[in-house]
Design a protein around this motif. Structure first.
Motif, PDB file in Angstrom:
ATOM      1  N   HIS A 288      54.709  -7.083  33.700  1.00 23.87           N
ATOM      2  CA  HIS A 288      53.622  -7.049  32.719  1.00 23.87           C
ATOM      3  C   HIS A 288      53.060  -5.635  32.585  1.00 23.87           C
ATOM      4  O   HIS A 288      52.856  -5.134  31.477  1.00 23.87           O
ATOM      5  CB  HIS A 288      52.530  -8.029  33.175  1.00 23.87           C
ATOM      6  CG  HIS A 288      51.633  -8.521  32.089  1.00 23.87           C
ATOM      7  ND1 HIS A 288      50.693  -9.496  32.288  1.00 23.87           N
ATOM      8  CD2 HIS A 288      51.511  -8.154  30.796  1.00 23.87           C
ATOM      9  CE1 HIS A 288      50.043  -9.716  31.154  1.00 23.87           C
ATOM     10  NE2 HIS A 288      50.518  -8.911  30.238  1.00 23.87           N
TER      11      HIS A 288
ATOM     12  N   HIS B 208      44.982  -5.116  27.452  1.00 25.49           N
ATOM     13  CA  HIS B 208      45.445  -5.085  28.838  1.00 25.49           C
ATOM     14  C   HIS B 208      44.546  -4.204  29.703  1.00 25.49           C
ATOM     15  O   HIS B 208      44.317  -4.524  30.872  1.00 25.49           O
ATOM     16  CB  HIS B 208      46.911  -4.646  28.911  1.00 25.49           C
ATOM     17  CG  HIS B 208      47.853  -5.684  28.395  1.00 25.49           C
ATOM     18  ND1 HIS B 208      48.233  -5.742  27.078  1.00 25.49           N
ATOM     19  CD2 HIS B 208      48.450  -6.743  29.010  1.00 25.49           C
ATOM     20  CE1 HIS B 208      49.046  -6.792  26.906  1.00 25.49           C
ATOM     21  NE2 HIS B 208      49.189  -7.413  28.065  1.00 25.49           N
TER      22      HIS B 208
ATOM     23  N   TRP C 216      44.968 -14.136  22.781  1.00 27.35           N
ATOM     24  CA  TRP C 216      44.026 -13.873  23.874  1.00 27.35           C
ATOM     25  C   TRP C 216      42.799 -14.752  23.729  1.00 27.35           C
ATOM     26  O   TRP C 216      42.354 -15.035  22.610  1.00 27.35           O
ATOM     27  CB  TRP C 216      43.569 -12.407  23.826  1.00 27.35           C
ATOM     28  CG  TRP C 216      44.633 -11.428  24.212  1.00 27.35           C
ATOM     29  CD1 TRP C 216      45.695 -11.030  23.451  1.00 27.35           C
ATOM     30  CD2 TRP C 216      44.738 -10.720  25.456  1.00 27.35           C
ATOM     31  NE1 TRP C 216      46.457 -10.121  24.154  1.00 27.35           N
ATOM     32  CE2 TRP C 216      45.888  -9.913  25.386  1.00 27.35           C
ATOM     33  CE3 TRP C 216      43.965 -10.704  26.625  1.00 27.35           C
ATOM     34  CZ2 TRP C 216      46.287  -9.084  26.434  1.00 27.35           C
ATOM     35  CZ3 TRP C 216      44.362  -9.875  27.670  1.00 27.35           C
ATOM     36  CH2 TRP C 216      45.518  -9.081  27.577  1.00 27.35           C
TER      37      TRP C 216
ATOM     38  N   ASP D 265      44.961 -13.117  28.885  1.00 27.47           N
ATOM     39  CA  ASP D 265      46.214 -12.952  28.155  1.00 27.47           C
ATOM     40  C   ASP D 265      46.925 -14.304  28.073  1.00 27.47           C
ATOM     41  O   ASP D 265      47.301 -14.878  29.096  1.00 27.47           O
ATOM     42  CB  ASP D 265      47.079 -11.930  28.918  1.00 27.47           C
ATOM     43  CG  ASP D 265      48.300 -11.476  28.133  1.00 27.47           C
ATOM     44  OD1 ASP D 265      48.722 -12.185  27.207  1.00 27.47           O
ATOM     45  OD2 ASP D 265      48.835 -10.395  28.471  1.00 27.47           O
TER      46      ASP D 265
ATOM     47  N   HIS E 249      54.555 -14.059  28.430  1.00 27.63           N
ATOM     48  CA  HIS E 249      54.967 -13.070  29.447  1.00 27.63           C
ATOM     49  C   HIS E 249      53.941 -12.957  30.582  1.00 27.63           C
ATOM     50  O   HIS E 249      54.251 -12.448  31.642  1.00 27.63           O
ATOM     51  CB  HIS E 249      55.269 -11.697  28.822  1.00 27.63           C
ATOM     52  CG  HIS E 249      54.078 -10.966  28.267  1.00 27.63           C
ATOM     53  ND1 HIS E 249      54.072 -10.393  27.005  1.00 27.63           N
ATOM     54  CD2 HIS E 249      52.851 -10.691  28.771  1.00 27.63           C
ATOM     55  CE1 HIS E 249      52.909  -9.804  26.791  1.00 27.63           C
ATOM     56  NE2 HIS E 249      52.144  -9.974  27.840  1.00 27.63           N
TER      57      HIS E 249
HETATM   58 MN   MN3 Z   1      50.313  -9.170  28.123  1.00 28.51          MN
END
Ligand code: MN3
Length: 222
Positions: free
Chosen positions: A44, A104, A152, A185, A189
């Motif tokens: 990530h 992020h 998100w 998130d 992934h």
């Molecule tokens: Mn992500």
């Protein structure tokens, strides 16, 4: 063959005049075990996050003035001020990847090993508008699980008001003037290696590593 390290170096040297740099995690990939696994964190951070950063820097026009865009946060808050000679496709690239980087940046700090299990009293009092912390977590989870596709789930602040928010893809709350206080998130992934399709367990595990100190700091600074 050009290695990914070389590619990255090339990107960085090209992005010398305009561009943004990575922010560190501040803890080891394995630090959030058993709730978020090391392999997920490694991929990530080193692949997905760095990818957004490289693509963002590559999408910025070389002659772009950084005034008012000194940080990726400012770039997003002032997104509509980007020069109007930038093509629509490029604007989309900038928006997507800047969101990818900033979302992020928030997420990495929102979670941490050994954070306090509960918000402290001051923050708890403020969060009472959502009921008890258990109720807040349940509402947040409901919102997160309702996201279709990638996106998100957020706790955001705007005009001194706190609210939940969901955004699609990498859209940043800052594009609409909201400051992210806490973000999760919900891209596959972020959880698929460990949690597979059990999104609910992923959200429950997220709460185990939430860093309430960072949530409080973002609340105060917004
Ligand atoms: Mn992500």
């Amino acid at each position: 063959m050009i290695s990914s390290v070389q590619k990255r170096k090339q990107f960085l040297s090209e992005a010398k005049k305009v561009g943004y740099t990575a922010r560190g995690l501040g803890y080891a990939y394995a630090a959030l075990e058993p709730y978020i696994d090391a392999e997920t964190m490694r991929l990530h951070y080193s692949q997905h996050y760095m990818g957004y950063l490289d693509k963002l820097n590559a999408a910025l026009p070389r002659n772009l003035s950084m005034l008012g865009r000194e940080t990726v946060e400012k770039l997003l808050y002032n997104f509509k001020d980007l020069p109007n000679n930038i093509s629509k496709d490029r604007l989309e690239d900038i928006k997507f990847n800047a969101g990818g980087v900033d979302n992020h940046n928030v997420f990495w700090k929102n979670i941490a090993p050994n954070g306090p299990e509960q918000p402290d009293k001051q923050l708890k009092d403020i969060l009472k508008i959502f009921g008890t912390i258990t109720q807040l977590k349940a509402s947040f989870k409901e919102r997160a699980l309702a996201i279709k596709g990638s996106g998100w789930c957020w706790l955001v602040k705007k005009d001194d008001q706190l609210s939940f928010m969901a955004t699609s893809n990498q859209d940043s709350p800052r594009l609409t003037g909201h400051t992210p206080i806490l973000g999760l998130d919900m891209w596959e992934h972020a959880y698929y290696l460990k949690h597979k399709n059990d999104k609910e367990k992923y959200v429950d595990d997220f709460w185990k590593v939430v860093n309430w100190n960072d949530v409080w700091r973002r609340y105060l600074e917004s």
